[in-house]
Motif scaffolding. Structure first.
Motif, mmCIF file in Angstrom:
data_model
loop_
_atom_site.group_PDB
_atom_site.id
_atom_site.type_symbol
_atom_site.label_atom_id
_atom_site.label_comp_id
_atom_site.label_asym_id
_atom_site.label_seq_id
_atom_site.Cartn_x
_atom_site.Cartn_y
_atom_site.Cartn_z
ATOM 1 N N GLU A 57 29.619 48.495 -8.348
ATOM 2 C CA GLU A 57 30.596 48.430 -9.385
ATOM 3 C C GLU A 57 31.939 47.947 -9.309
ATOM 4 N N PHE A 58 32.579 46.860 -10.087
ATOM 5 C CA PHE A 58 33.901 46.511 -9.739
ATOM 6 C C PHE A 58 34.437 46.558 -10.951
ATOM 7 N N THR A 59 35.592 47.419 -11.204
ATOM 8 C CA THR A 59 36.344 47.384 -12.437
ATOM 9 C C THR A 59 37.084 46.378 -12.669
ATOM 10 N N GLY A 60 36.797 45.458 -13.930
ATOM 11 C CA GLY A 60 37.187 44.303 -14.514
ATOM 12 C C GLY A 60 36.720 43.229 -13.898
ATOM 13 N N PHE A 61 35.637 43.060 -12.842
ATOM 14 C CA PHE A 61 35.230 42.061 -12.167
ATOM 15 C C PHE A 61 33.437 42.033 -12.248
ATOM 16 N N ASP A 62 33.115 40.802 -12.245
ATOM 17 C CA ASP A 62 31.732 40.761 -12.075
ATOM 18 C C ASP A 62 31.132 40.548 -10.582
ATOM 19 N N TYR A 63 30.045 41.125 -10.453
ATOM 20 C CA TYR A 63 29.728 40.885 -8.604
ATOM 21 C C TYR A 63 29.395 39.566 -8.277
ATOM 22 N N THR A 64 28.828 38.677 -9.407
ATOM 23 C CA THR A 64 28.603 37.407 -8.963
ATOM 24 C C THR A 64 29.840 36.585 -8.886
ATOM 25 N N GLN A 65 30.809 36.942 -9.600
ATOM 26 C CA GLN A 65 32.201 36.422 -9.424
ATOM 27 C C GLN A 65 32.687 36.545 -7.953
ATOM 28 N N PHE A 66 32.693 38.094 -7.370
ATOM 29 C CA PHE A 66 33.038 38.417 -6.373
ATOM 30 C C PHE A 66 32.204 37.709 -5.345
ATOM 31 N N ILE A 84 30.569 25.315 -5.159
ATOM 32 C CA ILE A 84 31.560 25.702 -6.526
ATOM 33 C C ILE A 84 30.949 25.173 -7.493
ATOM 34 N N LEU A 85 30.499 24.119 -7.610
ATOM 35 C CA LEU A 85 29.433 23.363 -8.730
ATOM 36 C C LEU A 85 28.655 24.273 -9.442
ATOM 37 N N LEU A 86 27.797 24.950 -8.294
ATOM 38 C CA LEU A 86 26.909 25.906 -8.812
ATOM 39 C C LEU A 86 27.414 26.920 -9.463
ATOM 40 N N GLY A 87 28.523 27.719 -9.268
ATOM 41 C CA GLY A 87 29.193 28.698 -9.871
ATOM 42 C C GLY A 87 29.661 28.329 -11.170
ATOM 43 N N PHE A 88 30.158 27.041 -11.441
ATOM 44 C CA PHE A 88 30.073 26.643 -12.847
ATOM 45 C C PHE A 88 28.917 26.659 -13.749
ATOM 46 N N LEU A 124 23.142 33.485 -5.103
ATOM 47 C CA LEU A 124 24.084 33.746 -6.232
ATOM 48 C C LEU A 124 23.203 34.637 -7.367
ATOM 49 N N VAL A 125 22.125 33.906 -7.519
ATOM 50 C CA VAL A 125 20.956 34.448 -8.546
ATOM 51 C C VAL A 125 20.380 35.592 -8.166
ATOM 52 N N ILE A 126 19.695 35.549 -7.164
ATOM 53 C CA ILE A 126 18.883 36.565 -6.866
ATOM 54 C C ILE A 126 19.556 37.796 -6.335
ATOM 55 N N PHE A 127 20.229 37.383 -5.085
ATOM 56 C CA PHE A 127 20.809 38.384 -4.457
ATOM 57 C C PHE A 127 21.905 38.961 -5.221
ATOM 58 N N VAL A 161 29.926 31.541 -13.467
ATOM 59 C CA VAL A 161 31.030 32.141 -13.010
ATOM 60 C C VAL A 161 32.215 31.755 -13.552
ATOM 61 N N PRO A 162 33.176 32.562 -13.983
ATOM 62 C CA PRO A 162 34.455 32.082 -14.673
ATOM 63 C C PRO A 162 35.612 31.515 -13.722
ATOM 64 N N LEU A 163 35.677 30.320 -13.586
ATOM 65 C CA LEU A 163 36.592 29.416 -12.832
ATOM 66 C C LEU A 163 37.482 28.643 -13.505
#
Length: 241
Positions: A39-48, A111-115, A27-30, A119-121
Motif C-alpha cells: 500500500e502506498f498512500t496516493g501512489f500506484d505500485y506500478t508507478q512506484f 519509459i515508452l512501455l510505461g506510457f 511491470l505487468v505481472i510482478f 503509468v502517469p508520466l
C-alpha cells in the motif's frame, strides 16, 4: 568503437525483443501481483515500480555488455585495437560510450512501455529522467568493463556478473521502499550506488515522492561514483596486456 558497439546492439534482434518483453513481465505481472499486497498512500505500485525497472534495465544491460571485451579478445579484434596508435583511454571511452548508449536505448524503451500501460508520466518527468539515466549508466558500464578486463573467460565473467548484478538490484529499493526496512539492514542499501539512482529517478518521475536524501546529494553521489569507476576502469584497462 562507439559506432561498432551500437551497430552490434541494433543488429541483435533477440536482444531488442528481450529488452521489450522483460520489462513488460516485471511491470505487468510482478507489478500487478505485488501491487495488491503493498500500500502506498496516493501512489500506484506500478508507478512506484517503473523507475526501479528502468534502473534494473540500465544495470543488467550496462554490466552484461561488458562481455563484448572478452569476445573481442578471444576473436583477435581487441589485439588489433590494442596495437593501433591510439591511447588505451580512448579505447575504454569508446567501449563505455557504446555500451552506455545501448543501455540508454533500452531504458528509453521501458519509459515508452510505461506510457503504454498507463503509468502517469509527464513530459517534464521524462526530460529530467533522461539525463539521470545517462549519469547512472556511466558508472554501471564501467563496472562491466572493469570485470571484463580482469576476466579471461566467458564463464568466469558470467559468474561474477551474476554475483554483482543481483545484490545491487535487490538492495537498491527498486522493488520496495528502503525507509520501511529495519535499521540493521539499511546500511546495505546506503552503500549501494544504485540506491541513489533509483531514488533520483523516483524523485523526478513521481510527483510529490519523498526521496531518501535530497536530490542534489543523489546526483552528487552518482557523479562521484562515476568518476571513481572511470578512473579505475581506465587504469585497469590500460594495464591489460
Amino acid at each position: 568503437m562507439w559506432r561498432r558497439e551500437l551497430k552490434r546492439f541494433i543488429r541483435d534482434r533477440t536482444r531488442l525483443v528481450s529488452s521489450v518483453i522483460t520489462p513488460i513481465l516485471w511491470l505487468v505481472i510482478f507489478g500487478t501481483g505485488l501491487g495488491f499486497s503493498l500500500e502506498f498512500t496516493g501512489f500506484d505500485y506500478t508507478q512506484f515500480l517503473l523507475p526501479g525497472i528502468i534502473a534494473q534495465t540500465l544495470l543488467f544491460t550496462s554490466i552484461f555488455l561488458g562481455i563484448s571485451v572478452i569476445w573481442d579478445r578471444q576473436f583477435g579484434f581487441m589485439k588489433e585495437i590494442m596495437v593501433s596508435p591510439i591511447s588505451r583511454a580512448s579505447i575504454f571511452a569508446g567501449k563505455m560510450l557504446g555500451v552506455g548508449t545501448a543501455a540508454i536505448i533500452q531504458g528509453a524503451i521501458v519509459i515508452l512501455l510505461g506510457f503504454i500501460i498507463g503509468v502517469p508520466l509527464t513530459l517534464q518527468a521524462v526530460t529530467l529522467a533522461l539525463p539521470l539515466m545517462i549519469i547512472i549508466t556511466v558508472g554501471l558500464t564501467c563496472i562491466g568493463l572493469v570485470i571484463a578486463s580482469l576476466m579471461s573467460s566467458l564463464e568466469s565473467f558470467g559468474t561474477i556478473v551474476t554475483f554483482v548484478n543481483l545484490p545491487m538490484f535487490f538492495l537498491s529499493g527498486a522493488l520496495f521502499p528502503v525507509t520501511n526496512l529495519p535499521s540493521w539492514m539499511r546500511w546495505a542499501f546506503y552503500i549501494n550506488p544504485l540506491t541513489y539512482g533509483v531514488d533520483a529517478l523516483r524523485g523526478v518521475m513521481i510527483s510529490g515522492w519523498p526521496t531518501i536524501v535530497p536530490m542534489q546529494y543523489n546526483i552528487l553521489i552518482i557523479c562521484a561514483f562515476d568518476v571513481v569507476m572511470i578512473v579505475l576502469g581506465t587504469y585497469l584497462f590500460s594495464r591489460r596486456q
